[in-house]
Every structure is written in structure tokens, then in C-alpha cells.
Design an enzyme around this catalytic site. Structure first.
Site, PDB file in Angstrom:
ATOM      1  N   ASP A 401       0.856  -1.178   0.000  1.00 39.60           N
ATOM      2  CA  ASP A 401       0.000   0.000   0.000  1.00 39.60           C
ATOM      3  C   ASP A 401       0.898   1.235   0.000  1.00 39.60           C
ATOM      4  O   ASP A 401       2.100   1.144   0.258  1.00 39.60           O
ATOM      5  CB  ASP A 401      -0.883  -0.032   1.251  1.00 39.60           C
ATOM      6  CG  ASP A 401      -1.815   1.163   1.338  1.00 39.60           C
ATOM      7  OD1 ASP A 401      -2.335   1.587   0.297  1.00 39.60           O
ATOM      8  OD2 ASP A 401      -1.998   1.679   2.443  1.00 39.60           O
ATOM      9  N   PHE A 541     -10.403  24.509  -9.865  1.00 37.93           N
ATOM     10  CA  PHE A 541      -9.536  23.521 -10.505  1.00 37.93           C
ATOM     11  C   PHE A 541     -10.351  22.466 -11.224  1.00 37.93           C
ATOM     12  O   PHE A 541     -11.433  22.093 -10.792  1.00 37.93           O
ATOM     13  CB  PHE A 541      -8.681  22.843  -9.417  1.00 37.93           C
ATOM     14  CG  PHE A 541      -8.082  21.543  -9.859  1.00 37.93           C
ATOM     15  CD1 PHE A 541      -6.908  21.529 -10.585  1.00 37.93           C
ATOM     16  CD2 PHE A 541      -8.706  20.342  -9.565  1.00 37.93           C
ATOM     17  CE1 PHE A 541      -6.359  20.331 -11.003  1.00 37.93           C
ATOM     18  CE2 PHE A 541      -8.170  19.146  -9.985  1.00 37.93           C
ATOM     19  CZ  PHE A 541      -6.991  19.140 -10.701  1.00 37.93           C
ATOM     20  N   LYS A 564      -2.354  29.584  -8.553  1.00 41.22           N
ATOM     21  CA  LYS A 564      -1.336  28.568  -8.274  1.00 41.22           C
ATOM     22  C   LYS A 564      -1.671  27.333  -9.112  1.00 41.22           C
ATOM     23  O   LYS A 564      -2.839  27.027  -9.354  1.00 41.22           O
ATOM     24  CB  LYS A 564      -1.281  28.201  -6.792  1.00 41.22           C
ATOM     25  CG  LYS A 564      -2.528  27.524  -6.259  1.00 41.22           C
ATOM     26  CD  LYS A 564      -2.398  27.200  -4.777  1.00 41.22           C
ATOM     27  CE  LYS A 564      -3.648  26.486  -4.270  1.00 41.22           C
ATOM     28  NZ  LYS A 564      -3.606  26.216  -2.834  1.00 41.22           N
ATOM     29  N   LYS A 799      -6.930  -5.242  -5.251  1.00 42.47           N
ATOM     30  CA  LYS A 799      -5.616  -5.527  -4.660  1.00 42.47           C
ATOM     31  C   LYS A 799      -5.449  -7.029  -4.463  1.00 42.47           C
ATOM     32  O   LYS A 799      -4.405  -7.613  -4.801  1.00 42.47           O
ATOM     33  CB  LYS A 799      -5.468  -4.810  -3.310  1.00 42.47           C
ATOM     34  CG  LYS A 799      -5.370  -3.294  -3.400  1.00 42.47           C
ATOM     35  CD  LYS A 799      -5.147  -2.694  -2.015  1.00 42.47           C
ATOM     36  CE  LYS A 799      -5.002  -1.184  -2.070  1.00 42.47           C
ATOM     37  NZ  LYS A 799      -4.691  -0.591  -0.756  1.00 42.47           N
ATOM     38  N   ASP A 823      -6.565  -2.759   3.072  1.00 39.23           N
ATOM     39  CA  ASP A 823      -5.470  -3.670   2.720  1.00 39.23           C
ATOM     40  C   ASP A 823      -5.707  -5.093   3.247  1.00 39.23           C
ATOM     41  O   ASP A 823      -4.911  -5.992   2.957  1.00 39.23           O
ATOM     42  CB  ASP A 823      -4.145  -3.148   3.294  1.00 39.23           C
ATOM     43  CG  ASP A 823      -3.831  -1.748   2.823  1.00 39.23           C
ATOM     44  OD1 ASP A 823      -3.967  -1.499   1.618  1.00 39.23           O
ATOM     45  OD2 ASP A 823      -3.462  -0.899   3.662  1.00 39.23           O
TER      46      ASP A 823
END
Length: 1202
Positions: A401, A541, A564, A799, A823
């Protein structure tokens, strides 16, 4: 039927009778119980009180040796064929089963304890018109529950209402995807009006029709039917189990999925019974040995049949049998089973007892290792299982991870460039900071945790340098962070991304404190003075813009645009007058990026009042457009964001855990492939890849797979494979024909011949297609050809699927390491699961096989403890099989000289005590303490780990070698004394070749030979080894003389009838000469072979051991390790959210509370990053007539590892 969501999960996993859609009615348990939905009780434990014994015994008897000894025990209960007592088998068998059962029960007890802790958490449930406290396990589908700030969500619930305006709610999803940034959820308008009115909530009788339970964390489709209307539901209205409520005083939700049917638990996977490759090999070997045992039994049985027919019948008159055997064949049949019992010690039960003891000892060494103890959190390393230690020395793939495992998930403002000057941490050549920490005591509103190591920046602020002040003013104004003032001066910033919070915190410490905001204003405290800016517009954004701007009016009435964003985007929009400053800043950006810092460019612009008024009218018109609204707004943003004046750049360190780059480098040198599987965004994952030196600028190519269809993913993978294999194919085709090249390329060895160093980065959408049966092989091929693999935006189940893919197609040991509940699935799937006790709770630790506090400890766990455990276990097994074949096969040779009568050479007590007393402790000492090289050399030379990956130290070939040595030793042990005693006489001239003297001589020779052999096999001598080896010899002689003494004969005359045998045999010089000759003949060939092998064909271990011995007398040499830093020219801009930012939410005031000045946090948005480009700045400068910029690239690879 309403089933529009069926395409969202894999139909292959659908079981008969599984629900196709779910109907849930609020506040109606009777209705919902008709569907037998799961309750909220969870269970991760394997056993219950009633199922423990049968299931555990079933698992243990899957180990063939246990079943084998059970059969032997049954045979020993038959007196006609048994020449050994039954207790010699049942006692050790019960002992092994009991030890293993106790260990398994202890492990499962802790799982039960964890389940109990979760199930008994308190939740507030609306029952019969009242809010009542209930345990989590008593919550049912359809219940309405109340959640309060900082509470975990008990089940998957539909958000109904909240304390925030418009039904907004903020959650943290670290337990689901590892991200600690805040996310927004919003209730339906019709349900948000219910508020906290318990009476209204109790009367709510809406029915939800939705998808059945599944593991898709990012999708939910359903419909709410209420008051003759229907309302569409999606994932933005759901709070999933495992989320934590943040910055929201309270909220109410309706339970849709509970317990094991929640999306979190659907992703957890089942607890699996893990066994090592050595365990599996031993099962095979035991089968082979059993077959060998059957063959020996058949040979001896046939011999007995022939002997009985030809010779034996002549001796029947002398045998005191109650009933004579009339059939020689039946005699052979009984002899077969008798020899099966006598020869069963080729696989003694003590082997498995010893293996469990060794594993327990190795586990304690891990638990006691002070170098794996993390003092800051008082967290030692813990081996949570004792069955996988040797497999730690064979790992080839690590699946890690990112958030909380490789990183601390802490963003730190590290450096900046302002008007061409750099400020920030300065390091010497050894990685020590040259400048002390800055004193911010002049600022009463400072964050006491903030650290900065360049006082010149504070001096510039105090001298009121305009551009420096404008720099921090921009950081304090251009963001979507929300402040929360818990008490006077105690500010807490809530941001969706931690890097946004880091920038605002930096501005705060340098005297520009972001204090409060409303939809129209932003209040700062500039050097202690309150200043309020009018917020006119937020230019938000998105992924295309990769920047964010705000337009404000300062107290002087001036209009300012602050922006920015990614440096490539900002530099393209600068005034030409900024060219020189841009060139200087770009050099600073190269420097920052070379250290793995996340960079961002800052610029501003003074706006004309008339121009702004005209632009604002266009903006309002575009905002109201029904068609192409986003495009029109983007064009207006682009129009105003031109002609910017560059201020500088920021550099934030996404703080890695200590020692991560060094650990990854060392593990890579050990030929361990590290794949990063993260739920985080692609750009963030790439940043960490560069910071960890997993991604480098000198790589030939970085393949990014981000397609959305199966065909596109397939084509991208094929193209990547062709690009990687192209140079290698050309190299081989120059010396071999194409057919041979293709054949070689299909071999796994080809992976190591690849010239190009490439990396593969794939996102969750593409991975879902790539894991389909048609594409999984090409995915695996490409991934294994790459030096680095990063999978981003993956779900917990994906995963586990990636880990399972490697397990299924690669004969390699896999290890998964993580720190969060997201996980758990891959930790359970991998051969070895490692949990890090970090920021995201203890779920990963509870599901893991090993746990510790820092990723860097993985290096020591594998290269030291894992390698030692594998080395010790392999040496132990080789010696054990050798020892027992040498011990047992003496009976086989004796059978040819005793009429195949199943007579034992040794007396019964020697057979019983040989493996338990005489030879058990020396081999245990070697298996527990032995080291081929010490820990310093194990870490200094990572390639010593390679033999474990190749399974060189114990395999079928090694087994045949050690068993062949055992067979030869047994042959020598029997026939040298036999030949010597044929014509030997005592000192007084009498004959000494009685059976008992012969047995004593062979037994004594055997004990001495195996003791000398273990001395040769021991690399690392301790006082314990000496004590056990010499002590075992002393105990043997002590017991031998005791059992043949007059005293014990008087007490047990029937058990010890051979009085004085040992004394009479061992007082003869000829007997000792026979013992000496036998020992020399057994040992000298082994010594000669090992000497020649070490001298002519030394292994890497032999070389390092010689080096260790040569330097042992010298004192330890200190190594000044330089600070490992990434050097690259790649710009590492911020990895902001992929979705549209929340500027509109702020300016609309939907998330603002009228009665408070400090509000809850809103997810922020920030500019995105650009793709790596080695010459973008030169091309841009060429456009403007400037000279080409020169990029430098330093090599930051350390030479600390061989």
C-alpha cells in the site's frame, strides 16, 4: 423489475438463490426480516467453541505425516505384527496435535476478541419513536441510526439529514481507500428537511429498492419511493461502514446493508489457512518416504517368505509358538507390517514437534528484536503466526500500500523559491541540516508542530519585503480550506487534500494567518493585524486547467488575481517580462523535483476595474448557460489568467516514512519485485514512486495504462510489451533464429535479460478489464517485464485479485503489506501478510501474520530473520532426514542376516530415546541459533537472499542427497562392525560377537557419527550448541550404563535383562577401534567433499563468510551513509483531486453556517500535475527567443549495497 445495476459486478460470482435486488423499508423490522438480510454482527474468526475441534483436526490431518502416524498407531495396537509399544507413537502425536491446536486457538481467540470489540460498539438507533443505545451487532437493515462527529459508521447507510446546511456531511474514508482527506456526501432535499426531528424521522416510511450486496466501493444505484414519488440514489448519498464522520455535529441515516453484506466486509476476503512451500514439499516427501517404506517392507516380506520356505521350517521345533504358521506367505504378510512399524522412524513424529519448536523460537526472535522496535509509539515487531517464518526467506513479490505504509501521509512545507531566491532546508553531505529550526515565537497564532530551517525567510517577512509578503498572502487566500477555531487562537484547518493544508499552515506560521471565511469574504491576520478581503470569484480547478485562481478585492480597493498550479501551465501564461525570473525559478523547480518534492508555481495579476466588470458580466452569463457551460466558463477563466506575474514556487515533501528509499533499494538488490497497490490518485502515486526511487528519469519508458474499454486496454498492454521486448529480441535474433528467440522469450528467465528498464502504471478502471480472463496473462507478462509496477485507484478487492494473479501464475512467494482496512483483503490473500500499526486503525494488523510500526523494518524482517529462518529450517531438515535414515536403515541391512524376522538391531529403549533424548537438542540448537553470516553482512549483501527465492537449500534434489548420505552411513554403521566382529575376540580370547554387544557398538557409533555431523553442519557456535552436543553424548553414555547396571535390573528385571552388556563391550580396545573406524569412514568423505566444493566452486555465502571471518578481529567500521535523495528533472506538481473542485460550493454558501464564524471543512481542490517532459522548458523559451535551458541530472544511487 428494477435491476439496472446488474452490469456493475462480475456475474460469474453470482450464486443460485442470490438476491437480484434489495427492498428495504424504513422503520419496519417486520417487513425487512422477511428477506432474511444479514444482521450487523461480523465474524472474522475461523472457529467457534463447537467447531474448533473437528475443523482444527481436519486441518491438521491434511498434513499427511499426521495421518501417517495415526495409521501407524492403529497398526501398533495389533499384537501379532507390532514389535514396538503403542505409546512410542501416541504420546508424540498427541503432543504435536495439542501444541498446534493451542497455537491456533490462541490466534483465533484474538480474532474473537477483535470481533467482540467491534460488535459491542454503541450506536444510537431510532426504535419505537425514541433514540436508544444499541450495540452494533443489534442494528438491523431498515433501522434509522444517529451518528455524531468523529464516530465510525456502523453499517452502509443512506444519508437522510445532517446538522450541516443542505444535508451536507463530511466523512473520512481511510478505512476504505486509505485516503485521509475529507469527502462530501449530501442527502436528498426531501429527506434533509427531516432534520433532527425524531417524530418526523419515526414517521418516515420510505422504501429503498437498490442493488444487492456487492464489493463496489465507488458505485451504488437505487431508488427511494416515498409519498408517491421516486428519487434516484447514488454513491454520493451513501455512508459506508468504516467511514468516520468528520466536522459534522450529527447526521441520521437509514441502514441499507449490514454486517457481512456491507461493502467493506465484502472486500475483506476470507481468512485462509496458510502453509509454507516447505510444508507442501514435506507433504510430498513424506509420500515418497512412505512409498520407499512400502518398498522396503515388500522386499523384506518377500525375503521372509522365501526364507521360511527354504530354511525357517527347520527351526519350527525350537520355537515356543502357541500355533505354528503353516503358510510362509502369511508369515511374509505379517512380517511386512512388522517392518512397516519398525522402519517408520524414517519420518519420526519428533520431526514435526521440532519444526513447531523451531518456528516458535524464530517468532520470539522477531518479537524480541530491539532494532524492529519503534520507541515513539512503543510498538515492537510481532510475529502473529509461527507457521510462516521460513517463507520470509523466499519472498519474490512484495505488494505494498502507499498511504501510511510508504508515506506518513503528512505533507510538510519544505522549500520555496521567491523572486529568484530559494529558502528552506539545507543539508550537508551526510544528510544533516545545516541550519537550526526557525523560531516562530513572534507569531502567537503559529502552529507549534510546524518546522522550517531557514531563518532568512522570516527576516525577509519582518523586513516587509513586498514580494515575500505577496507570496504568503497568495498561499493564505488561494485555496478552499475551511478553518475551525476550537478556542481562541487554536486553529484547525480542514482540507480535502493534506498538501493544501500544508500550504495554508506555512502561510499561517510566517505571519499570514487564514482565520475565517464567508461566501463573500476571507479574513486574514497579517503580521497580527486583521485584514478582510472581498472574495469575488473562485476559478476552480479541474483536470484540464490544472490550476486554481481566486479574485479578491483588498482593503485598499485593489483587484487582485492570485493563481497557483502546475509550473508548465503557469509559465505559459506569464508576462514576457518574467522571462529571466522564470528561467531561474525553473532551475529551482528542477532542484526541488530532484529531491522528490511536490512543486507548485505561484503567480498574481493586478486587474483593471473596468475590464473586471466586463469579464464578470460574461461570467454571470456563461454560468447561466444551459449548453456548453463548462467550455464557456473555461474560456473565460483562460481569458483572465493571462499576463500573470511570477512570484515563485513551493516545494512540499510528502513525507516518506524513515528509510523507505533505502529499504526499497536494498530489497530490489535482493531481487525482490515491489508493486505498489494504492487507492490513491495516479499523480500522487507517481510522486511517491519518484520519491522512493522506484521511478527514475533514466528509465527507458513509463507506461501509463488508463483506458476505459477492454480493447483499448488490450492494445495498450500489447504495445507496451512490444516496446519492452523490442531491444531484447533484436539482441537475441542477432545470434539465434527467431523461433528460438520466441521460445526463450516465453520463459520466465527472459525477464532477467531485458535490457530496457521500464515502469508500468495502471489505474483501477483499466485494471478491472486487465484482470479479466482474456487479458490477465498479458497484464502479468508486461508487469513482470517492468522494474516497477504501480496500480492506482484500485479497490481492496482488486488488490487481492492482483496478488492472486501472481500467486496463480508465478511459482513465487508473495508478501502483502499495508496499514488500513482496505489492505486486509490482499494481506489475507498473499502467502505472507504484514500489517503496519499506523494512522488507519488496527484492522490490517489484526488480519496480518506479522506486524510492526515502520516500513523500513521489512528489510530486516526479510533479509535477516527471514533468511536466517529459511537457512536454519533447511539445514535442520537435511540433517534430520540424514540422521533418521542412518538410524533406521540399519534394521533393513540386519533383516538379511536375521532371517527377515523383524528383529530390531537396537534395544527398544534406544529406539524410543534416540530422537527424543540423544539427538533432539543438538539439532534444535542448530535450528534455533545457527547463522551462516551475521546480520550486518546479511544486510550489506542483499544478494545472499537469492538462494531462498530459488529454493536451493532444501528441495527434492537436496532431499535425495541427504537421504543417500543417510543410506550410505547406515550401510557403513552396520557392515563395518559386522565384518570386524566376525573374527574379533576379547582380550581374554573369548568371543564378543553376541547380539547385544553388536547393538551397543552400532548404537554408540551412530550417536558419535551424528554428533560429529551436526558439528560440521553448525556455522555459528554458541555455548548452547556446545552444551547440547557434549551433553547429549554424556547423557547417552550415562543412560546406556544405567540401563545395563545391576541396580536397575533388580528393580525392573523384565525390562532391563542385559546386565553389564555396555560395560563388557566398551571396555574392549577392539570395540573402540571399530567405533573410531566407523566414524572416520562415515565422516571423512563429507569433509573432503565440502572442502573441495568450497575451494573450487564457492557459493556467494561461502565468499561472504570468508570475508566475515577475515574481518572478525577488526573493530566495527562506521559507515557514513549519505542522505538518499531522488535526483531527477521531472516536475512533481501537486496531485489534486480528479473531480471538479468545490469552489462553487464555497461561493454558494451552502456549507456555511450563519450563526458561526468557523465552519466545517470542505474538500479542497488544487491544480493537477503535468506529465513528465525532459525538454518542455527549452521549447517554451525557444518560442520567446530565449536560449535553451540546460538540464542537469545527478545520480542519487547509493553504493552501499553490493
Amino acid at each position: 423489475m428494477l435491476v439496472p445495476w446488474r452490469g456493475f459486478w462480475n456475474p460469474r460470482s453470482k450464486a443460485p438463490g442470490q438476491e437480484e435486488e434489495r427492498h428495504v423499508k424504513a422503520n419496519d423490522r417486520d417487513y425487512n426480516e422477511r428477506f432474511t438480510y444479514a444482521d450487523n454482527h461480523i465474524k472474522t474468526a475461523k472457529y467457534t467453541f463447537y467447531t474448533f475441534l473437528p475443523i482444527n483436526l481436519f486441518e491438521q490431518f491434511q498434513r499427511f505425516a499426521n495421518a501417517y502416524f495415526l495409521v501407524l498407531l492403529i497398526l501398533q495396537l495389533i499384537p501379532e505384527i507390532s514389535s514396538l509399544s503403542w505409546f512410542t507413537t501416541i504420546v508424540p502425536l498427541v503432543l504435536v496435535l495439542t501444541i498446534t491446536a493451542v497455537k491456533d486457538a490462541t490466534d483465533d481467540y484474538f480474532r474473537h476478541k477483535s470481533d467482540q470489540q467491534v460488535n459491542t460498539r454503541q450506536s444510537q438507533v431510532l426504535i419505537k419513536g425514541k433514540i436508544q443505545k444499541e450495540k452494533w451487532m443489534n442494528v438491523r437493515v431498515g433501522d434509522i441510526i444517529k451518528l455524531e462527529n468523529n464516530q465510525f459508521v456502523a453499517a452502509d447507510v443512506l444519508l437522510l439529514s445532517s446538522s450541516e446546511p443542505y444535508g451536507l456531511c463530511y466523512i473520512e474514508t481511510a478505512e476504505l481507500d486509505g485516503e485521509t482527506n475529507l469527502k462530501v456526501r449530501q442527502a436528498l432535499t426531501v429527506t434533509s428537511d427531516l432534520g433532527a426531528d425524531v417524530a418526523k424521522l419515526a414517521d418516515f416510511n420510505g422504501e429503498v429498492v437498490c442493488e444487492p450486496p456487492n464489493n463496489k466501493l465507488d458505485k451504488f444505484i437505487g431508488t427511494l419511493y416515498w409519498k408517491d414519488n421516486k428519487y434516484s440514489l447514488d454513491n454520493e448519498k451513501m455512508l459506508l461502514r468504516g467511514c468516520m464522520l468528520r466536522n459534522t455535529e450529527w447526521c441520521f441515516g437509514m441502514v441499507i446493508f449490514a454486517g457481512l453484506q456491507t461493502k467493506l466486509m465484502q472486500n475483506c476476503g476470507r481468512t485462509k489457512f496458510k502453509r509454507t512451500s516447505i510444508d507442501r514439499l514435506m507433504n510430498t516427501l513424506v509420500l515418497w518416504i512412505f512409498g520407499f517404506l512400502i518398498c522396503m517392507g515388500i522386499i523384506l516380506a518377500i525375503g521372509n517368505t522365501i526364507w521360511e520356505q527354504r530354511v525357517g521350517r527347520n527351526f519350527w521345533a525350537y520355537l515356543l509358538w502357541d500355533e505354528l504358521l503353516s503358510s510362509a506367505v502369511f508369515s511374509g504378510f505379517l512380517t511386512f507390517w512388522s517392518y512397516i512399524i519398525i522402519l517408520n522412524t524414517v519420518v519420526p513424529i519428533s520431526l514435526y514437534v521440532s519444526v513447531e519448536v523451531l518456528r516458535l523460537g524464530h517468532s520470539y526472535f522477531i518479537n524480541w528484536d530491539r532494532k524492529m522496535y519503534y520507541s515513539r509509539k512503543d510498538t515492537p515487531a510481532e510475529a502473529r503466526t509461527t507457521t510462516l517464518n521460513e517463507e520470509l526467506g523466499q519472498v519474490e513479490f512484495i505488494f505494498s500500500d502507499k498511504t501510511g505504509t510508504l508515506t506518513q501521509n503528512i505533507m510538510v512545507f519544505s522549500k520555496c523559491s521567491i523572486n529568484g531566491n530559494t529558502y528552506g532546508d539545507v543539508y550537508d553531505e551526510f544528510g544533516h541540516k545545516k541550519t537550526p529550526c526557525v523560531d516562530f515565537s513572534f507569531n502567537p497564532l503559529m502552529d507549534r508542530k510546524f518546522r522550517f530551517h531557514d531563518s532568512s525567510l522570516v527576516e525577509a517577512i519582518k523586513l516587509e519585503e513586498p514580494l515575500v509578503q505577496e507570496f504568503f498572502r497568495l498561499l493564505a487566500l488561494c485555496h478552499t480550506v475551511m478553518p475551525e477555531e476550537r478556542s481562541e487562537g487554536e486553529l484547525v484547518y480542514q482540507a480535502q487534500s493534506p498538501d493544501e493544508g500544508a500550504l495554508v499552515t506555512a502561510a499561517r506560521n510566517f505571519g499570514f494567518v487564514f482565520r475565517a471565511r464567508t461566501p463573500e469574504t476571507i479574513t486574514l491576520y497579517e503580521m497580527g493585524q486583521p485584514v478582510t478581503y472581498q472574495l469575488l470569484a473562485i476559478l476552480d480547478f479541474n483536470n484540464v486547467r490544472k490550476r486554481m485562481s481566486v479574485i479578491v478585492r483588498n482593503p485598499k480597493g485593489q483587484l487582485k488575481l492570485y493563481s497557483k498550479g502546475a509550473d508548465t501551465i503557469i509559465f505559459d501564461r506569464l508576462e514576457p517580462a518574467n522571462e529571466e525570473l522564470m528561467y531561474t525559478t525553473s532551475e529551482h523547480l528542477n532542484e526541488f523535483a530532484g529531491e522528490g518534492l511536490r512543486t507548485l508555481a505561484l503567480a498574481y495579476k493586478d486587474l483593471d476595474e473596468d475590464m473586471f466588470d466586463e469579464w464578470m458580466k460574461k461570467l454571470l452569463f456563461a454560468s447561466a448557460a444551459l449548453e456548453n457551460r463548462e467550455e464557456r466558463l473555461g474560456a473565460l477563466y483562460e481569458e483572465v489568467e493571462q499576463g500573470l506575474m511570477l512570484l515563485g514556487a513551493t516545494a512540499i515533501e510528502d513525507k516518506l516514512q524513515e528509510g523507505v528509499p533505502e529499504t526499497i533499494s536494498c530489497l530490489t538488490l535482493a531481487n525482490i519485485k515491489i508493486w505498489v497497490l494504492t487507492g490513491d490518485k495516479l499523480e500522487t502515486a507517481m510522486n511517491i514512486g519518484y520519491s522512493c526511487n522506484m521511478l527514475r528519469d533514466d528509465m527507458n519508458e513509463v507506461f501509463i495504462i488508463s483506458s476505459h474499454t477492454m480493447l483499448e486496454v488490450q492494445q495498450e498492454l500489447k504495445n507496451a510489451k512490444e516496446r519492452i521486448m523490442g531491444p531484447s529480441r533484436e539482441r537475441f535474433s542477432s545470434s539465434q533464429d527467431v523461433g528460438k528467440t520466441d521460445m526463450y522469450a516465453s520463459d520466465s528467465v527472459f525477464e532477467e535479460t531485458i535490457i530496457a528498464e521500464c515502469a508500468l502504471i495502471i489505474n483501477g478502471h483499466s485494471l478491472a478489464h486487465a484482470l479479466e480472463a482474456d487479458l490477465e496473462q498479458i497484464l502479468l507478462d508486461v508487469a513482470c517485464l517492468c522494474k516497477t509496477v504501480i496500480c492506482c485507484r484500485v479497490t481492496p478487492l482488486q488488490k487481492a485479485q492482483v496478488v492472486e494473479l501472481v500467486k496463480r501464475h508465478k511459482r513465487a512467494v508473495t508478501l502483502a503489506i499495508g496499514d488500513g482496512a482496505n489492505d486486509v483483503s490482499m494481506i489475507k490473500t498473499a502467502h505472507i501478510g504484514v500489517g503496519i500499526s499506523g494512522q488507519e486503525g488496527m484492522q490490517a494488523v489484526l488480519a496480518s501474520d506479522y506486524s510492526f510500526a515502520q516500513f523500513r523494518y521489512l528489510q530486516r524482517l526479510l533479509l535477516v530473520h527471514g533468511r536466517w529462518s529459511y537457512h536454519r529450517m533447511c539445514n535442520f531438515l537435511c540433517y534430520f532426514f540424514y540422521k533418521n535414515f542412518a538410524f533406521t536403515l540399519v534394521h533393513f541391512w540386519f533383516g538379511f542376516l536375521c532371517g527377515f524376522s523383524a528383529q530390531t538391531v537396537y534395544d527398544q529403549w534406544f529406539i524410543t530415546l534416540f530422537n527424543i533424548v540423544y539427538t533432539s537438542l543438538p539439532v534444535l540448537a542448530m535450528g534455533v541459533f545457527d547463522q551462516d553470516v551475521n546480520e550486518q553482512y546479511s544486510l550489506r549483501y542483499p544478494n545472499l537472499y537469492r538462494p531462498g527465492q530459488l529454493n536451493l537449500l532444501f528441495n527434492k534434489r537436496k532431499f535425495f542427497t541427504c537421504t543417500l548420505q543417510g543410506v550410505c552411513t547406515s550401510f557403513i554403521l552396520f557392515f563395518i562392525p559386522y565384518g570386524a566382529f566376525l573374527c574379533a575376540v576379547r582380550d581374554d580370547g573369548s568371543h564378543i560377537s553376541d547380539q547385544q554387544s553388536f547393538a551397543v557398538t552400532i548404537a554408540t557409533s551412530l550417536v558419535i557419527v551424528v554428533s560429529v555431523q551436526i558439528g560440521l553442519d553448525t556455522n555459528y557456535w554458541t555455548a548452547v550448541n556446545h552444551f547440547f552436543i557434549w551433553g547429549s553424548l554424556a547423557v547417552y553414555f550415562a543412560i546406556l550404563f544405567a540401563m545395563n547396571s545391576d541396580g536397575i535390573f533388580r528393580i525392573f528385571p523384565s525390562q532391563f535383562p542385559f546386565v553389564g552388556t555396555a560395560r563388557n563391550a566398551l571396555n574392549q580396545k577392539s570395540v573402540w577401534l571399530v567405533i573410531l573406524l566407523t566414524t572416520v569412514v562415515c565422516i571423512m568423505p563429507v569433509v573432503a567433499m565440502r572442502f573441495l566444493k568450497t575451494d573450487l566452486h564457492p557459493t556467494q555465502t561461502d565468499k561472504v563468510r570468508l570475508l566475515q571471518q577475515a574481518t572478525r578481529r577488526q573493530g566495527p567500521q562506521e559507515q557514513n551513509l549519505r542522505r538518499v535523495r531522488r535526483t531527477s528533472s521531472r516536475r512533481s506538481a501537486y496531485a489534486f483531486a480528479h473531480q471538479q473542485g468545490y469552489g462553487e460550493l464555497i461561493t454558494s454558501g451552502k456549507n456555511m453556517k450563519v450563526h458561526t464564524s468557523s465552519t466545517s471543512a470542505v474538500p479542497s481542490s488544487s491544480p493537477g500535475r503535468t506529465h513528465s517532459s525532459g525538454n518542455w522548458i527549452e521549447n517554451m523559451l525557444k518560442k520567446r527567443g530565449a536560449v535553451e535551458a540546460e538540464e542537469t541530472m545527478d545520480s542519487g544511487v547509493t553504493d552501499n549495497y553490493w
